[in-house]
Design an enzyme around this catalytic site. Structure first.
Site, short mmCIF file in Angstrom:
data_model
loop_
_atom_site.label_atom_id
_atom_site.label_comp_id
_atom_site.label_asym_id
_atom_site.label_seq_id
_atom_site.Cartn_x
_atom_site.Cartn_y
_atom_site.Cartn_z
N ASP A 45 10.72 -2.34 47.42
CA ASP A 45 11.86 -1.79 48.14
C ASP A 45 11.43 -0.52 48.85
OD1 ASP A 45 11.86 0.36 46.35
OD2 ASP A 45 13.45 -0.49 45.12
N GLN A 46 12.35 0.16 49.51
CA GLN A 46 11.95 1.28 50.35
C GLN A 46 11.52 2.51 49.54
OE1 GLN A 46 15.62 1.79 52.70
NE2 GLN A 46 15.75 3.87 51.93
#
Lengths: 172, 172, 172, 172
Positions: A45-46
């Protein structure tokens, strides 16, 4: 039909049997290598780490791998008319996993009473052995119509396998 | 049973009907708002943007939304014994989408011949209107046993709806 | 810093080099086995087959595997300051994939011009060899700030590798 | 810079303030509607129900929704240099959720001590109110470099909000 299936499954499992299934399963279980998963880009994920929801999916990967190794995979289970939904899932995140890391997952039977099953998982970095995540899942057994199913009564053969696995886990 | 289902579905769709279904569908289609999706954290990857595979899922969200709006959702479809697997999916990524962005997705019927269906999608940023992604999916119709199914022959009612939708898309 | 990285990456790749990188890459490429993926339970949908969006993820698995095999994985790429977003993804679904199937994925460089790269994928059942899905992805190269990056100009070393891969794919 | 961000965030949150933030937050919290999620086709598995891993993702949807509603979304958090990884996630599955169901998710702050935060979730069927799943997540706060961060010391403004939210949850 399900009965026939169970029949062939029993034979399937019998291939590795000699005197008693527990003894055999001990051998079988000690032979099972930890499940290996390579972290994919789409699992990040980011924050730059693996999204926490994926560990729940890795537990499933490890669980189905172990069940297949002992000859009772989800495919066989469902063909026999045994559904095994997840009652509870838990994950404790210890350290972060990154893209392209390889992790090893150990699976243990920690509780089984003929109706319910609890498995525990340890996710470790393959290279360093550092623990990434620990967790557990609890399961029951259902008919395809969703009625509770006692493995002990309906499928004594499979029941003995899970009992054996729990005993083995106790020894580990 | 499936026939009865279709019967009730037809009535369901008939609620919005007056003289002809195409005319009615034109009204119905022009009323359908674009599908809105809010970007979730678990949809991002370590590049800090939405992982490209998710747009294929958003197309499905938009597609099922439109089908439900016209009274023929996937649930109704499967209850009628109509499966509609994806034959092809395509996405062209124009600009990046970030966490917590809201996007609007327009869905159009671009081809339909009674056996196969092609839908086109445009994903736009809700705030700026900037195009994020365009794409399409192609579908056929199958029985639950996996045999090809001609909507035109088996479900003329539904067939006319898709024909109508294509005509409407042509006019848009 | 990025330059240093490239330096070490070049050395990394140099390990397998003798006279010219293309020749070496031909050897390297012909050694690369197809990528293997085992279908997980969480990849299925209620149609009882693998959800179509997962093939796009499998393409990524196969793509990153091949890039790592040639010594230029996504991790190395991003450490060098090279981002490679997906411009387009396409999948044609030929036959269905089920839970616990094993598939083999072949990846080919079908176009490369120093700025853009197109890869093609073939997903086959491991046991029967039957084609499950074919597809392609198109990519460009960006700096971390999102500016277009000509591999040919900025990273001639990497450029030659991709050129070599395309030539090899042509021969296959 | 982070300080300025916090400044504007405080103002942002101040819009809803009168005398004390707790009082205001009580109003704000009681105004927050449960988060609504519509079940997507890609969230189902071959058992014909929602795959259990998705509830962990829905918890995140509900969590980020509530944080945004109180003016401290993940985007604002990360812009302020506050990361909030998940330390533990737990889900107990009570009844099954099916494709196209709508669920409502209630989120409560059940523990907060300035360093760690625990949230609890209840997922209910929108139509019948039947509980589908309950669960919790535990979080800490980190700097972008991964060092532990005491909200109480570094961001007293935000600290008071979480304290207020816990008090409110106690009253509910």
């Amino acid at each position: 039909m399900a009965e026939n299936k169970i029949g062939s499954m029993s034979e399937n499992m019998a291939e590795n049997k000699t005197e008693n299934s527990t003894g055999n399963m001990t051998d079988k279980m000690s032979e099972i290598k930890p499940y290996e998963h390579k972290v994919q880009y789409y699992e990040t994920d980011q924050m730059g780490i693996v999204h926490h929801s994926n560990y729940i999916r890795w537990f499933e990967e490890a669980r189905t791998y172990v069940l297949e190794e002992i000859g009772f995979g989800y495919r066989e289970m469902e063909e026999c008319g045994v559904m095994s939904p997840v009652l509870e899932a838990n994950a404790e995140y210890k350290t972060m996993t990154h893209y392209s890391d390889r992790v090893l997952i150990d699976t243990k039977v920690v509780a089984y009473n003929g109706i319910r099953l609890q498995l525990a998982y340890t996710v470790r970095d393959k290279e360093t052995g550092e623990v990434r995540c620990t967790g557990y899942t609890r399961h029951c057994f259902l008919t395809p119509e969703g009625r509770p199913l006692s493995l002990k009564r309906s499928y004594p053969e499979i029941h003995r396998i899970f009992e054996g696995l729990m005993e083995i886990s106790d020894k580990l």
